[in-house]
Design an enzyme around this catalytic site. Structure first.
Site, PDB file in Angstrom:
ATOM      1  N   ASP A 100      -4.392   5.307   6.795  1.00  0.00           N
ATOM      2  CA  ASP A 100      -4.293   4.147   5.887  1.00  0.00           C
ATOM      3  C   ASP A 100      -5.499   3.226   6.081  1.00  0.00           C
ATOM      4  O   ASP A 100      -5.376   2.007   5.906  1.00  0.00           O
ATOM      5  CB  ASP A 100      -2.982   3.377   6.072  1.00  0.00           C
ATOM      6  CG  ASP A 100      -2.680   2.485   4.880  1.00  0.00           C
ATOM      7  OD1 ASP A 100      -3.263   2.702   3.800  1.00  0.00           O
ATOM      8  OD2 ASP A 100      -1.864   1.563   5.026  1.00  0.00           O
ATOM      9  N   LYS A 136       1.581   9.383  -5.828  1.00  0.00           N
ATOM     10  CA  LYS A 136       1.899   8.225  -4.991  1.00  0.00           C
ATOM     11  C   LYS A 136       2.738   7.215  -5.761  1.00  0.00           C
ATOM     12  O   LYS A 136       2.375   6.813  -6.867  1.00  0.00           O
ATOM     13  CB  LYS A 136       0.587   7.563  -4.529  1.00  0.00           C
ATOM     14  CG  LYS A 136       0.745   6.288  -3.713  1.00  0.00           C
ATOM     15  CD  LYS A 136       1.243   6.568  -2.311  1.00  0.00           C
ATOM     16  CE  LYS A 136       1.499   5.300  -1.512  1.00  0.00           C
ATOM     17  NZ  LYS A 136       0.344   4.855  -0.768  1.00  0.00           N
ATOM     18  N   HIS A 170      -3.942  10.117   4.524  1.00  0.00           N
ATOM     19  CA  HIS A 170      -3.713   8.857   3.779  1.00  0.00           C
ATOM     20  C   HIS A 170      -4.904   7.940   4.021  1.00  0.00           C
ATOM     21  O   HIS A 170      -5.003   7.313   5.077  1.00  0.00           O
ATOM     22  CB  HIS A 170      -2.426   8.177   4.262  1.00  0.00           C
ATOM     23  CG  HIS A 170      -2.090   6.930   3.499  1.00  0.00           C
ATOM     24  ND1 HIS A 170      -0.846   6.699   2.974  1.00  0.00           N
ATOM     25  CD2 HIS A 170      -2.825   5.838   3.158  1.00  0.00           C
ATOM     26  CE1 HIS A 170      -0.830   5.537   2.356  1.00  0.00           C
ATOM     27  NE2 HIS A 170      -2.037   4.983   2.463  1.00  0.00           N
ATOM     28  N   HIS A 182      -7.857   5.091   1.965  1.00  0.00           N
ATOM     29  CA  HIS A 182      -8.386   4.375   0.798  1.00  0.00           C
ATOM     30  C   HIS A 182      -9.905   4.364   0.910  1.00  0.00           C
ATOM     31  O   HIS A 182     -10.450   3.784   1.861  1.00  0.00           O
ATOM     32  CB  HIS A 182      -7.871   2.935   0.779  1.00  0.00           C
ATOM     33  CG  HIS A 182      -6.379   2.851   0.720  1.00  0.00           C
ATOM     34  ND1 HIS A 182      -5.689   2.712  -0.458  1.00  0.00           N
ATOM     35  CD2 HIS A 182      -5.447   2.928   1.703  1.00  0.00           C
ATOM     36  CE1 HIS A 182      -4.388   2.691  -0.197  1.00  0.00           C
ATOM     37  NE2 HIS A 182      -4.215   2.825   1.107  1.00  0.00           N
ATOM     38  N   HIS A 194       5.131   4.472  -0.740  1.00  0.00           N
ATOM     39  CA  HIS A 194       4.945   3.192  -0.044  1.00  0.00           C
ATOM     40  C   HIS A 194       6.357   2.641   0.107  1.00  0.00           C
ATOM     41  O   HIS A 194       6.940   2.146  -0.855  1.00  0.00           O
ATOM     42  CB  HIS A 194       4.042   2.237  -0.834  1.00  0.00           C
ATOM     43  CG  HIS A 194       3.816   0.960  -0.086  1.00  0.00           C
ATOM     44  ND1 HIS A 194       2.620   0.654   0.517  1.00  0.00           N
ATOM     45  CD2 HIS A 194       4.665  -0.054   0.218  1.00  0.00           C
ATOM     46  CE1 HIS A 194       2.734  -0.513   1.147  1.00  0.00           C
ATOM     47  NE2 HIS A 194       3.961  -0.959   0.975  1.00  0.00           N
ATOM     48  N   HIS A 226       2.812   5.654   6.204  1.00  0.00           N
ATOM     49  CA  HIS A 226       2.550   4.592   7.190  1.00  0.00           C
ATOM     50  C   HIS A 226       3.827   3.932   7.684  1.00  0.00           C
ATOM     51  O   HIS A 226       4.035   2.739   7.469  1.00  0.00           O
ATOM     52  CB  HIS A 226       1.558   3.561   6.652  1.00  0.00           C
ATOM     53  CG  HIS A 226       1.745   3.151   5.208  1.00  0.00           C
ATOM     54  ND1 HIS A 226       2.940   2.710   4.701  1.00  0.00           N
ATOM     55  CD2 HIS A 226       0.884   3.111   4.169  1.00  0.00           C
ATOM     56  CE1 HIS A 226       2.797   2.417   3.427  1.00  0.00           C
ATOM     57  NE2 HIS A 226       1.556   2.659   3.080  1.00  0.00           N
TER      58      HIS A 226
HETATM   59  O1  DOR Z   1      -2.593  -2.686   4.203  1.00  0.00           O
HETATM   60  C1  DOR Z   1      -2.628  -2.027   3.180  1.00  0.00           C
HETATM   61  N1  DOR Z   1      -3.768  -1.900   2.455  1.00  0.00           N
HETATM   62  N2  DOR Z   1      -1.524  -1.415   2.765  1.00  0.00           N
HETATM   63  C2  DOR Z   1      -1.462  -0.789   1.582  1.00  0.00           C
HETATM   64  O2  DOR Z   1      -0.409  -0.310   1.246  1.00  0.00           O
HETATM   65  C3  DOR Z   1      -2.619  -0.762   0.667  1.00  0.00           C
HETATM   66  C4  DOR Z   1      -3.870  -0.969   1.382  1.00  0.00           C
HETATM   67  C5  DOR Z   1      -5.043  -1.284   0.486  1.00  0.00           C
HETATM   68  O3  DOR Z   1      -5.256  -0.566  -0.501  1.00  0.00           O
HETATM   69  O4  DOR Z   1      -5.767  -2.240   0.770  1.00  0.00           O
HETATM   70 ZN    ZN Z   2      -2.391   3.010   1.983  1.00  0.00          ZN
END
Ligand code: DOR
Ligand code: ZN
Length: 346
Positions: free
Chosen positions: A248, A100, A14, A16, A137, A175
């Site tokens: 995450d 997702k 997981h 980004h 989520h 998460h």
């Molecule tokens: O803290 C977070 N940041 N939680 C999420 O679910 C998304 C993520 C983000 O993309 O910045």
């Molecule tokens: Zn995330």
């Protein structure tokens, strides 16, 4: 006290990585300590078609350091309008490993997400038939629900009815942050698992709010009480295959974090494996780190284990105070702190 650790190369299920100039920072930071990563689709616009996922994957590969064998695994962003046939295409694409579900409004770039689970039931039914995992989520968005209760309420109001309706649907509760989620996960059978971030293992809400407001520890789901943190540490380090690694890691530029309305997300990729190792050592469970980081996730996604290994050595180093990002700066998790484990690139 061992001086080094060698693990089957870990995977991050997981993360980004964002897009555009951000990739100059994020791709190398994750490829540094993970051989594969499941890339979250919450871009603007969202990655909601096979073509968009394949193009994005190519952009990620274009930013890999020379000789890197890192493999991005892609996910699709579920919307109220996702057509059922997209699931068939995703299944045969081979590079899309999951879909997702962001409840609309739950977090960063989630406004295109799902407004009511009933609207996506035909898609979820097809995912169950084809055994394509759903990533959740797991927070409700009802403004009447306290931000610290959003995950626990989701378990009762959304997840449990979904499990009853579609018990065969493979699910990853992403998460997780609460004792309730740990208990829920432990009570499940079949293809059901949860990812755990390193920041939810390291901190509770006192670190966020108890000694000044710490915007770089603000994430969603938000850090909870200490007893929840302890339940997560116990679950992650227990050797239970239903819990595995998902950082995450979610980068936001400094100015968007240190703001009157700061973004949610913690950039942990530059320190991720070092800090997971620290937590497992603190819990006397280094012997379970490889399973959590390198085997349980691969087992859930029915992927082979990585064939190469990652070595960590005990060699104190100081995390940089900041890193360049998008023409500005980003503050990584544990900025300025001394860590005891270091990736051994020798
Ligand atoms: O803290 C977070 N940041 N939680 C999420 O679910 C998304 C993520 C983000 O993309 O910045
Ligand atoms: Zn995330």
């Amino acid at each position: 006290m061992s001086a080094s650790l060698t693990l089957i190369y870990p995977d991050d299920f997981h993360v980004h990585l964002r897009d555009g100039l951000a990739l100059n920072t994020t791709v190398a930071a994750t490829a540094r300590c993970f051989k594969r990563a499941l890339i979250m689709p919450n871009l603007l616009p969202a990655i909601s078609s096979i073509a968009a996922a394949l193009d994005y994957r190519q952009r990620l590969l274009d930013h890999l350091p020379a000789n890197s064998e890192f493999q991005p695994l892609m996910s699709l962003y579920l919307t109220d309008d996702t057509p059922v046939h997209l699931i068939d295409q995703a299944k045969t694409s081979h590079c899309i490993k999951a879909v997702k579900l962001y409840p609309s409004g739950a977090t960063t770039n989630s406004h295109a997400g799902v407004t009511a689970i009933e609207k996506v039931m035909p898609v979820l039914e097809r995912m169950a038939e084809l055994q394509l995992p759903l990533l959740l989520h797991g927070e409700v968005t009802d403004p009447a629900v306290d931000v610290f209760d959003r995950e626990a309420v989701f378990l009762d109001n959304v997840l449990e009815p979904l499990r009853r309706a579609l018990p065969e649907l493979p699910i990853v509760l992403e998460h997780i942050t609460t004792l309730e989620a740990v208990d829920y996960c432990r009570a499940q059978t079949g293809r059901f698992a949860a990812t755990i971030t390193v920041h939810h293992l390291l901190y509770n809400r006192n670190a966020l709010l108890g000694n000044g407001l710490r915007p770089h520890l603000f994430c969603l789901p938000i850090l909870k009480r200490q007893r929840h943190q302890q339940a997560l540490r116990c679950a992650a380090t227990s050797g239970d295959p239903r819990f595995f690694l998902g950082t995450d890691s979610a980068p936001h530029e400094l100015r968007t974090k240190e703001s009157a309305c700061g973004c949610a997300g913690i950039f942990s990729a530059p320190v991720a494996m070092e800090l997971y190792a620290q937590v497992f050592e603190e819990e006397g469970a280094l012997h379970h780190l490889e399973a959590f980081a390198s085997r349980h996730g691969a087992d859930f996604y029915q992927l082979p284990y990585n064939s190469s290994t990652l070595a960590l050595k005990r060699d104190p180093w100081i995390v940089p105070d900041s890193l360049p990002y998008l023409g500005g700066q980003i503050i990584p998790l544990a900025a300025g702190q001394q860590l005891s484990w270091k990736i051994n690139n020798d």
